[in-house]
Scaffold this active site. Structure first.
Site, PDB file in Angstrom:
ATOM      1  N   HIS A  37       0.801  -1.353  -0.006  1.00  0.00           N
ATOM      2  CA  HIS A  37       0.178   0.029   0.017  1.00  0.00           C
ATOM      3  C   HIS A  37       0.796   1.292  -0.050  1.00  0.00           C
ATOM      4  O   HIS A  37       1.275   1.808   1.088  1.00  0.00           O
ATOM      5  CB  HIS A  37      -1.051  -0.165   1.224  1.00  0.00           C
ATOM      6  CG  HIS A  37      -1.705  -1.093   1.302  1.00  0.00           C
ATOM      7  ND1 HIS A  37      -1.424  -2.419   1.644  1.00  0.00           N
ATOM      8  CD2 HIS A  37      -2.979  -1.202   1.210  1.00  0.00           C
ATOM      9  CE1 HIS A  37      -2.588  -3.437   1.557  1.00  0.00           C
ATOM     10  NE2 HIS A  37      -3.704  -2.723   1.471  1.00  0.00           N
ATOM     11  N   HIS A 272      -4.331   3.452  -3.196  1.00  0.00           N
ATOM     12  CA  HIS A 272      -4.273   2.779  -1.531  1.00  0.00           C
ATOM     13  C   HIS A 272      -3.704   1.237  -1.551  1.00  0.00           C
ATOM     14  O   HIS A 272      -2.822   1.283  -0.666  1.00  0.00           O
ATOM     15  CB  HIS A 272      -5.767   2.435  -1.268  1.00  0.00           C
ATOM     16  CG  HIS A 272      -6.081   1.453  -0.366  1.00  0.00           C
ATOM     17  ND1 HIS A 272      -6.230   1.894   0.925  1.00  0.00           N
ATOM     18  CD2 HIS A 272      -6.581   0.291  -0.426  1.00  0.00           C
ATOM     19  CE1 HIS A 272      -6.410   0.944   1.652  1.00  0.00           C
ATOM     20  NE2 HIS A 272      -6.718  -0.243   0.888  1.00  0.00           N
ATOM     21  N   GLU A 420     -16.610  -4.956  25.071  1.00  0.00           N
ATOM     22  CA  GLU A 420     -15.368  -6.299  25.032  1.00  0.00           C
ATOM     23  C   GLU A 420     -14.433  -6.010  23.930  1.00  0.00           C
ATOM     24  O   GLU A 420     -13.282  -6.274  24.195  1.00  0.00           O
ATOM     25  CB  GLU A 420     -16.235  -7.454  24.495  1.00  0.00           C
ATOM     26  CG  GLU A 420     -17.464  -8.043  25.542  1.00  0.00           C
ATOM     27  CD  GLU A 420     -18.783  -7.174  25.772  1.00  0.00           C
ATOM     28  OE1 GLU A 420     -18.928  -6.341  24.711  1.00  0.00           O
ATOM     29  OE2 GLU A 420     -19.487  -7.688  26.437  1.00  0.00           O
ATOM     30  N   HIS A 483     -26.796 -16.898  26.238  1.00  0.00           N
ATOM     31  CA  HIS A 483     -25.674 -16.616  26.993  1.00  0.00           C
ATOM     32  C   HIS A 483     -24.757 -18.100  27.276  1.00  0.00           C
ATOM     33  O   HIS A 483     -23.934 -18.072  27.990  1.00  0.00           O
ATOM     34  CB  HIS A 483     -26.262 -16.149  28.225  1.00  0.00           C
ATOM     35  CG  HIS A 483     -26.621 -14.782  28.133  1.00  0.00           C
ATOM     36  ND1 HIS A 483     -27.369 -14.104  27.417  1.00  0.00           N
ATOM     37  CD2 HIS A 483     -26.146 -13.587  29.155  1.00  0.00           C
ATOM     38  CE1 HIS A 483     -27.534 -12.974  27.665  1.00  0.00           C
ATOM     39  NE2 HIS A 483     -26.712 -12.343  28.603  1.00  0.00           N
TER      40      HIS A 483
HETATM   41  C1  LIG Z   1     -11.050  -5.080  10.028  1.00  0.00           C
HETATM   42  C2  LIG Z   1     -10.559  -4.946   8.761  1.00  0.00           C
HETATM   43  N1  LIG Z   1     -11.361  -5.194   7.864  1.00  0.00           N
HETATM   44  C3  LIG Z   1     -10.835  -4.914   6.166  1.00  0.00           C
HETATM   45  C4  LIG Z   1      -9.626  -4.696   6.331  1.00  0.00           C
HETATM   46  C5  LIG Z   1      -8.981  -4.694   4.811  1.00  0.00           C
HETATM   47  N2  LIG Z   1      -8.553  -3.139   4.501  1.00  0.00           N
HETATM   48  C6  LIG Z   1      -7.275  -3.045   4.735  1.00  0.00           C
HETATM   49  S1  LIG Z   1      -7.154  -1.177   4.437  1.00  0.00           S
HETATM   50  C7  LIG Z   1      -8.706  -0.982   3.877  1.00  0.00           C
HETATM   51  C8  LIG Z   1      -9.068   0.310   3.628  1.00  0.00           C
HETATM   52  C9  LIG Z   1      -8.708   1.324   4.680  1.00  0.00           C
HETATM   53  O1  LIG Z   1      -9.091   2.661   4.021  1.00  0.00           O
HETATM   54  P1  LIG Z   1      -8.377   3.932   4.960  1.00  0.00           P
HETATM   55  O2  LIG Z   1      -8.261   3.615   6.414  1.00  0.00           O
HETATM   56  O3  LIG Z   1      -9.110   5.093   4.467  1.00  0.00           O
HETATM   57  O4  LIG Z   1      -6.844   3.770   4.260  1.00  0.00           O
HETATM   58  P2  LIG Z   1      -6.498   4.507   3.042  1.00  0.00           P
HETATM   59  O5  LIG Z   1      -6.999   4.020   1.990  1.00  0.00           O
HETATM   60  O6  LIG Z   1      -6.367   5.851   3.461  1.00  0.00           O
HETATM   61  O7  LIG Z   1      -4.825   3.955   2.994  1.00  0.00           O
HETATM   62  C10 LIG Z   1      -9.406  -1.864   4.000  1.00  0.00           C
HETATM   63  C11 LIG Z   1     -10.716  -2.253   4.056  1.00  0.00           C
HETATM   64  C12 LIG Z   1      -8.776  -4.793   7.346  1.00  0.00           C
HETATM   65  N3  LIG Z   1      -7.381  -4.595   6.954  1.00  0.00           N
HETATM   66  N4  LIG Z   1      -9.215  -4.618   8.632  1.00  0.00           N
END
Ligand SMILES: Cc1ncc(C[n+]2csc(CCOP(=O)(O)OP(=O)(O)O)c2C)c(N)n1
Length: 672
Positions: A37, A272, A420, A483
């Site tokens: 990324h 991204h 939690e 539960h």
């Molecule tokens: C819990 C979780 N769900 C999904 C992902 C997959 N994922 C990685 S980066 C991303 C997008 C994140 O966007 P942002 O936080 O705005 O980062 P940017 O595009 O600015 O680098 C996703 C959905 C993840 N890493 N963690």
């Protein structure tokens, strides 16, 4: 160099060239791996530069300095930024390590990992599942406050910084953690929010349009807004104001452009999560006035400027000097400090267990409380709590008001509230911070699911945390199937590197706590009952001593000329004993094994395992949970492969077949 038009107030040329070097290195790192990324690292390069260069009190040559500022890259997908910063600031991350990004065996894995495999100097936490790092920082800030109050500001006086992203803020765990941090007024928390309007699927407008400033203000946070990450002066002033507000956690909301200054991909989700491509990397270097033919290039003056080794050594030397005076002032305090950072209890811990039990029959959750009261003084920096179930999970240390962790004092009993997810992340953060011995979080076993992401990460990181789960079977009764845990023991046992313990009685509960605090390096999950079990007679002529728990499974009551083995866990050990009695009355000899931990038993040598579960001897397990996995150990299982039901506990157990009769029958069936 026209991209600098936007950098109105960057102070010096070396600032500009350092930031461009970060961007170029991040692009090269991702491009070389052809995976990763680049967008966040490029967009947030100025913020990372400011942090590592001017703000963080850190020492690259001693990444574990106890009083360093902590930095968590919650948006773990931007790992290239972290690795580049560690490299340039003088940590043990080499250019070759950057070139080995995302490759087998490298210390620069796809997402930052803090564990025993990828020992990356300067990586504080494993991040990647968005939102977790946000909650980890909250736990770190709790740890810092607790230790500062206990040991004084000479010893502990630092801040917790994080870069958090849109994705972090969308995740529910961050909402819980932000709410908790605001409630506790964790003023040492300074989060830089990369507000770049882009996530993976495209613009955040697809799914995210709340006013994050108002949202965080409502949580009780101090919010700063910076219109452009490239405006270093504004950014530094905003971070400075955030740091000065020690009454509230701070969110510095920073507008950045993902992938900046890539001419064709900046500002799009194309920057991204995939490499920019060779051509675009060249074009971007050209925009920055860099030689597109050079890769992994760091000009000498930038390298010298960015190396923080000297600044870090001076900071730590100052601390070391103050600490030697501090040590000589109070020997006992210094010993406690050393034990805390070694993660060890004080002398006398093991001797405090088991306590004298208050009754002949106790729920193991109550035994847990009595054990904690006994060993508590020997682990003075053990901090934890429950997700609004302290009264049920019995995980408070004695001391009442004075032991409470509030917005004005840092006691050891944390009221996490009904959160939690945040509890899981915060407990991991406390362990990651260091100095807190065996931080713990507790709730009903059923709700382990809510915090599973954090439990898994605790195992991945090998963190010394304790997850205490009570109401560990349908035996909890009337609350019913919502539960009543069914698949939860199996689900926890499925997590690698997590030790699951389900003690049978009060003595095993005390021994389980001893093993967790003294023997285990990594995380443990303990399952405790709501309902009573006898305190077994383990004296002369009685059952085997509870010290057998440390080996995972042990012969609790041997039957001479045994024709079968009955294996029980937790409260079902009583059922196993009852079944053996029934069989004995009918002339069938059955040995009873208590098996509180599969993982500890697995770690024993084959001879021991064969002595406990002799091959060839018919064996039956009894556990009020799914049978999944038991075939690894026994020939047949009395189990519950369905959801529970709402009724008094003994009735539910009876209806679902967790009875001595059913177990005896199964044994007889095996014997033909
Ligand atoms: C819990 C979780 N769900 C999904 C992902 C997959 N994922 C990685 S980066 C991303 C997008 C994140 O966007 P942002 O936080 O705005 O980062 P940017 O595009 O600015 O680098 C996703 C959905 C993840 N890493 N963690």
């Amino acid at each position: 160099m026209e991209h600098w038009a936007i950098l109105r107030r960057v102070t010096t040329d070396i600032d500009r060239r350092s930031i461009d070097t970060i961007r170029a290195l991040a692009m090269d790192t991702v491009q070389q791996a052809n995976s990763g990324h680049p967008g966040l690292p490029m967009g947030m390069a100025p913020a990372a530069y400011l942090l590592y260069q001017r703000i963080l009190r850190h020492n690259p040559k001693d990444p574990l300095w106890p009083d360093r500022d902590r930095f968590v890259l919650s948006a773990g997908h931007g790992s290239a930024l972290l690795y580049v910063m560690l490299h340039l600031s003088g940590y043990g991350v080499s250019m070759d390590d950057l070139k080995a990004f995302r490759q087998w065996g490298s210390i620069t894995p796809g997402h930052p990992e803090r564990d025993t495999v990828h020992v990356t100097p300067g990586v504080e936490m494993t991040t990647g599942p968005l939102g977790q790092g946000f909650a980890n920082g909250v736990g770190m800030a709790m740890a810092e406050r607790f230790l500062r109050e206990r040991f004084g500001a000479v010893a502990q006086d630092h801040r917790i910084f994080a870069i958090v992203s849109d994705g972090d803020l969308m995740e529910g765990i961050a909402s819980e953690a932000a709410s908790l941090a605001g409630h506790l007024r964790l003023g040492r928390l300074v989060y830089l929010y990369d507000d770049n309007d882009i996530s993976l699927d495209g613009p955040t407008s697809l799914s995210f349009k709340e006013d994050t400033t108002k949202r965080f203000e409502a949580y009780g946070w101090h919010v700063e807004e910076v219109a452009d990450v490239n405006d270093l002066e504004a950014l530094e002033l905003a971070i400075d104001r955030a740091m000065r507000d020690e009454e509230r956690p701070s969110l510095v909301r920073i507008k950045s452009i993902i992938g900046y200054p890539s001419p064709n991909k900046q500002g799009t989700s194309g920057a991204h999560g995939s490499p920019l491509g060779e051509d675009e990397v060249r074009a971007t270097k050209e925009v920055m006035g860099l030689d597109p033919d050079k890769h992994f290039d760091v000009p000498d003056d930038v390298a010298a400027h960015m190396d923080q080794s000297a600044r870090g050594a001076a900071l730590q030397a100052e601390w070391n000097a103050a600490m030697s005076g501090w040590r000589s002032e109070d020997d006992g305090r210094a010993q406690e400090w050393d034990a805390a950072w070694a993660g060890r209890p004080l002398p006398g811990f093991a001797a405090s267990l088991p306590p004298k039990w208050s009754k002949d029959a106790l729920a193991t959750r109550v035994a847990g409380k009595e054990a904690m009261a006994a060993f508590g003084p020997h682990v003075p920096t053990m901090v934890g709590g429950a997700a609004d179930l302290s009264g049920s999970t019995n995980t408070l240390f004695p001391g009442g008001e004075s032991e409470r962790f509030t917005d004005t004092q840092a006691g050891r009993n944390v009221y996490f509230g009904v959160r939690e997810h945040a509890m899981g992340g915060a407990v991991n953060g406390m362990a990651g911070h260091g100095g807190i011995v065996r931080p713990y979080g507790s709730t009903f076993l059923q709700f382990a699911d809510y915090m599973r992401g954090s439990i898994r990460l605790s195992a991945l990181m090998g963190l010394p945390v304790a997850w205490i789960f009570t109401h560990d079977s349908v035996g909890l009764g009337e609350d019913g199937p919502t539960h009543q845990p069914i698949e939860h023991l199996a689900a926890l046992r499925a997590i690698p590197q997590l030790t699951v313990l389900r003690p049978a009685d009060p003595d095993e509960t005390a021994e389980a706590w001893r093993v967790i605090v003294e023997d285990l390096e990594g995380p443990a999950a303990m399952a405790l009952s709501r309902q009573n079990t006898p305190v077994y007679d383990r004296g002369e002529g009685g059952l085997a001593p509870a010290s057998g728990l440390a080996r995972g499974a042990y012969v609790l009551r041997e039957a001479e000329g045994a024709q079968a083995v009955i294996v029980g866990t937790g409260t079902e050990v009583e059922v196993a004993l009852g079944a053996a009695d029934l069989l004995a009355a009918g002339g069938v000899a059955a040995t009873v094994v208590s098996m509180p931990s599969w993982e500890l038993f697995e770690a024993q040598d084959e001879a021991y395992r064969a002595a406990v579960l002799p091959p060839g001897l018919p064996s039956v397990s009894v556990e009020a949970a799914v049978s999944m996995g038991w075939a690894r150990w026994v020939d047949a299982s009395v189990a519950i492969d369905r959801f529970g039901a709402s009724a008094p506990g003994p009735e539910v157990l009876e209806h679902l077949g967790i009875t001595a009769e059913a177990v005896a029958e199964r044994v007889l069936g095996l014997l033909g």
